[in-house]
Design an enzyme around this catalytic site. Structure first.
Site, PDB file in Angstrom:
ATOM      1  N   LYS A  67       0.804  -1.227   0.000  1.00 50.43           N
ATOM      2  CA  LYS A  67       0.000   0.000   0.000  1.00 50.43           C
ATOM      3  C   LYS A  67       0.836   1.274   0.000  1.00 50.43           C
ATOM      4  CE  LYS A  67      -4.036  -2.142   2.134  1.00 50.43           C
ATOM      5  NZ  LYS A  67      -5.045  -2.060   3.220  1.00 50.43           N
ATOM      6  N   ASP A 103     -10.125   2.081   1.351  1.00 55.18           N
ATOM      7  CA  ASP A 103     -10.248   1.557   2.710  1.00 55.18           C
ATOM      8  C   ASP A 103     -11.004   2.521   3.614  1.00 55.18           C
ATOM      9  OD1 ASP A 103      -8.953  -0.882   2.366  1.00 55.18           O
ATOM     10  OD2 ASP A 103      -6.968  -0.048   2.770  1.00 55.18           O
TER      11      ASP A 103
END
Length: 279
Positions: A67, A103
């Site tokens: 990420k 997210d």
């Protein structure tokens, strides 16, 4: 539509539920020819993987440990992903790579669904990439302050700065110290992986808080069972996974009619199948 490819990358990746969710969306939306698979990839391999993709690729979902490194490899980065310091989504279009973060949307929507969007106080366990997205989500929900509980406060500065970047007052405590806090009417968010929170289950339950545990399998965790026994509201990580996937699908396909109920049902069936098979 023409055939397009997408995938989820990370390591380990075989356990990922993302293929079930994305493939269900493609079937429900009539996106014949679209495919989605799980591919093992570490930080060192991501640049080479991206370089080998052609124009038939629509996007990539990213899990740990990719990420943060993804931000350096993208041609453009959303303000949200830059602020959080991590991207779980790469959208591929016209030979360019755009990094984004879904997210945060997943956390916000999961907390709203569970009726946990307005806690009096919040204690976040863990200081990694998921915790950073949680802090951004809490700021979006209007929380003014949060306590971050970590094993080593000296390593929590990057995550603390994320919270402050989004306007949160972030207090950092050692995990053991934080678990003596009383959180009547509050919320504990565990971003600890796997069974890492299990040894602290009873101490967390004694805080009197509701629980959002980002783990979705195996479920329920020992932590979730302890909080339920203490009378607290509990929600797991499946809601976060589901809603971040919905937003990813929207970004990759350009469709805004993703059938959330169908994805939820498919994901729950797969989790039940794995539980029956001990996986």
């Amino acid at each position: 539509m023409t055939a397009r490819f997408a995938a989820v990358l990370g390591t380990p990746i075989a356990h990922s539920l993302s293929p079930v969710l994305h493939r269900t969306a493609y079937a429900e939306l009539g996106l014949t020819g679209w495919s989605y698979r799980a591919i093992e990839c570490d930080e060192a391999g991501l640049a080479g993987f991206l370089a080998g993709l052609d124009g038939d690729w629509a996007g990539l979902s990213l899990t740990m440990p990719l990420k943060r490194v993804a931000l350096d490899l993208a041609d453009s980065v959303s303000d949200l992903a830059a602020g959080v310091g991590g991207a779980n989504t790469l959208v591929l279009s016209g030979g360019r790579v755009h990094a984004d973060n879904t997210d945060v949307h997943g956390v916000v929507t999961a907390l709203r669904e569970a009726g946990l969007a307005e806690p009096k106080s919040v204690l976040v366990l863990g200081g990694g990439a998921t915790a950073a997205s949680v802090l951004a989500a809490l700021a979006e929900l209007g929380l003014p302050a949060v306590t971050l509980a970590v094993r080593d406060p000296g390593r929590a500065d990057p995550t603390r700065r994320v919270g402050e970047r989004f306007g949160l007052d972030v207090r950092v405590l050692r995990l053991e110290e934080a678990l003596t806090t009383v959180l009547d009417g509050g919320l504990v968010v565990s971003t600890l992986p796997g069974r890492a929170a299990d040894p602290h289950a009873e101490a967390i339950a004694r805080t009197g808080a509701a629980l959002f545990d980002v783990v979705y399998a195996p479920w329920p965790t020992a932590l979730a069972r302890a909080v339920e026994r203490a009378g607290g509201t509990v929600t797991g990580g499946f809601g976060m996974l589901l809603h971040q996937a919905v937003r990813q699908i929207e970004l990759m396909t350009g469709r805004r009619d993703v059938p959330v109920a169908a994805l939820r049902a498919a994901g729950e069936r797969e989790l039940a199948r794995r539980a029956r098979n001990g996986g």
